[in-house]
Design an enzyme around this catalytic site. Structure first.
Site, short mmCIF file in Angstrom:
data_model
loop_
_atom_site.label_atom_id
_atom_site.label_comp_id
_atom_site.label_asym_id
_atom_site.label_seq_id
_atom_site.Cartn_x
_atom_site.Cartn_y
_atom_site.Cartn_z
CG PHE A 65 -0.37 0.46 2.50
CD1 PHE A 65 -0.67 1.71 3.02
CD2 PHE A 65 0.47 -0.36 3.25
CE1 PHE A 65 -0.16 2.15 4.23
CE2 PHE A 65 0.98 0.06 4.46
CZ PHE A 65 0.68 1.32 4.95
CE LYS A 66 4.29 1.02 5.11
NZ LYS A 66 5.30 0.53 6.05
CG ASP A 67 4.16 0.35 -4.21
OD1 ASP A 67 5.29 0.63 -3.76
OD2 ASP A 67 3.86 -0.79 -4.60
CG LEU A 117 6.43 6.13 -0.05
CD1 LEU A 117 7.03 4.82 0.38
CD2 LEU A 117 7.36 7.29 0.28
CB THR A 158 8.59 2.10 4.50
OG1 THR A 158 7.38 2.01 5.24
CG2 THR A 158 8.89 3.56 4.23
#
Length: 480
Positions: free
Chosen positions: A112-114, A117, A145
């Site tokens: 999900f951090k894509d 970020l 991350t």
């Protein structure tokens, strides 16, 4: 829109200032001075928007057009999501027994951090190119991350990124997604320590104001406000996907269940709630349960050492974004937050004031899950749906399976749907899938990682990790 520190010891900054900062100079975290409030008409207008369109609308509330004109903002966000595998960027899977899974993992690294970020990387490039500036990014990662941050800036000439990972405590896939990136601007350190321990040298370097200023240090952990901002969209999209109509009074409520590590995602949910989105939030954790204990008992205290669990990205004992949530719930009382966080930093123990604990428990529900619970949820979801959950998503599913999938809100006698956020693909956690007695489904690009060249610098126990980082940053700077 200006941003202030949760501890009140530094002046307000604009979005650009918050973007290029790690911790605020006083040790606090940047938050918007004012949280925008949305009315019913806005929610109805937004209810038919795609996920990227929601991100654009939300970012425009926090990024003034004088800094980033709206047409440029739209282009940056379109570019950020151009590499996502799913046509809708995120996807809601409706499974049996009322289990709704919002898949936030269709980006390059399957996490999900894509989402946040990729947008943050575009914002950085916008300002760096405008000012012909170079920055050094410091990132500590418990798993996902690091690779998402690397992908957001790899190969960019005006950025160097330094990533610390906990050697042996990430999955093989997570580690390879970082160590196989052979780019001149990517510097990966494999530290023999846990997630909390690798945060310490990063905090030390940011606390050295002269060094941080000289070498233009910044962070892409969820310390960075930009990541929180983009993640607010998860909640609006989940809400609109799970409500059939916005014509009732009051508006329908949706319960959103959030797997939680450092607390950035649940902070975004609290902000969405503050903006007027009618959601009930549940923060779910693994055996590292400090947030659960804080919600239930007001006990924000460390409990021995970090426990290694199947949901490894959530193996965190010091969820730094709790400071943002407490600031929000205290009515922006920076003096109180400064006192509380300084007390915690000294003793690693904190009992919340009664009034603040009451507000927290009214804002959040909570649950913790053991490895046995995680495996059980993974198995049940597969047996009922032929759907593989990652162990972090399984923490949320465990909560769902342990609760009635719909319950009644006595204030208006209406059933409340529930949505579980899924932070990663099961493909990244093959050992956990096998532990559940299931068969991993591995995409070719992940399989290919095992044959690729790797590069990283070891950080051994007993070394001064902060000094090693200083030396590498200084050496890189000499090449400019």
């Amino acid at each position: 829109m200006e941003y202030v520190s949760t501890r009140g010891g530094t002046g307000a900054v604009d979005f650009e200032g918050a973007l290029f900062s790690g911790y605020a100079p006083d040790g606090g975290l940047f938050m918007p001075q004012r949280i925008p409030s949305l009315d019913r008409d806005t929610l109805q207008r937004w209810s038919g928007l795609s996920y990227p369109e929601l991100v654009k609308e939300l970012c425009s509330l926090f990024v003034p057009a004088k800094l980033v004109p709206r047409n440029a903002l739209n282009e940056l966000i379109e570019r950020a999501f151009s590499r996502f595998r799913h046509k809708n960027v995120v996807h809601l899977s409706r499974l049996k027994d009322g289990l709704n899974i919002l898949e936030l993992w269709h980006g390059v690294t399957y996490a999900f951090k894509d989402l946040s970020l990729s947008c943050t990387g575009q914002f950085l490039q916008y300002f760096l190119e405008k000012k012909q500036k170079h920055v050094n990014i410091l990132v500590g990662t418990s798993g996902d991350t690091g690779s998402s941050a690397i992908e957001s800036v790899r190969g960019q000439k005006n950025v160097d990124i330094f990533v610390l990972l906990p050697k042996g405590l990430c999955t093989q896939t997570q580690e390879l997604q970082m160590t196989t990136v052979i780019e001149d601007n990517v510097h990966v350190f494999a530290a023999h320590g846990n997630s909390d321990e690798i945060d310490e040298p990063i905090k030390e370097l940011f606390a050295d104001v002269d060094f941080a200023g000289k070498y233009d240090l910044m962070s892409l952990n969820s310390v960075n406000w930009s990541r929180i901002m983009v993640q607010i969209a998860h909640y609006f999209y989940a809400y609109f996907q799970c409500t059939s109509s916005l014509d009732t009074t009051p508006l329908p409520v949706v319960e959103i269940v959030v797997p939680t590590g450092g607390g950035g995602n649940i902070t975004a949910g609290c902000i969405a709630q503050k903006m007027g989105l009618p959601i009930r939030l549940v923060t779910v954790v693994n055996s590292n349960d400090i947030i659960h204990r804080t919600v239930q008992h007001g006990d924000f205290s460390l409990a021995g050492s970090v426990k290694a669990t199947l949901a490894s990205a959530m193996d965190i004992q010091e969820p730094y974004n709790v400071e943002r949530i407490l600031w929000l719930l205290s009515g922006s009382d920076s003096r109180l937050i400064k006192t509380l966080m300084e007390q915690f930093n000294i003793s690693k123990k904190l009992k919340l004031p009664e009034n603040l604990h009451r507000k927290l428990s009214e804002t959040l529900g909570s649950c913790s899950a053991s490895d046995q619970d995680i495996v059980g949820a993974m198995r049940r979801c597969w047996e009922e749906n032929q759907y593989l959950l990652c162990p972090h998503s399984a923490v949320a599913a465990h909560y769902h399976y342990s609760q009635p999938h719909r319950f009644f809100c006595l204030s208006f006698l209406s059933s409340i749907p529930r949505c579980c956020l899924a932070p990663a693909s099961a493909a990244k956690f093959q050992d956990a899938v096998l532990r559940a007695g299931l068969v991993p489904q591995i995409p070719p690009d992940i399989t290919a990682l095992t044959a690729m060249e790797t590069r990283s610098t070891p950080l051994e126990r007993g070394q001064d990790w902060a000094q090693v980082l200083r030396g590498r940053i200084e050496a890189v700077a000499q090449q400019w």
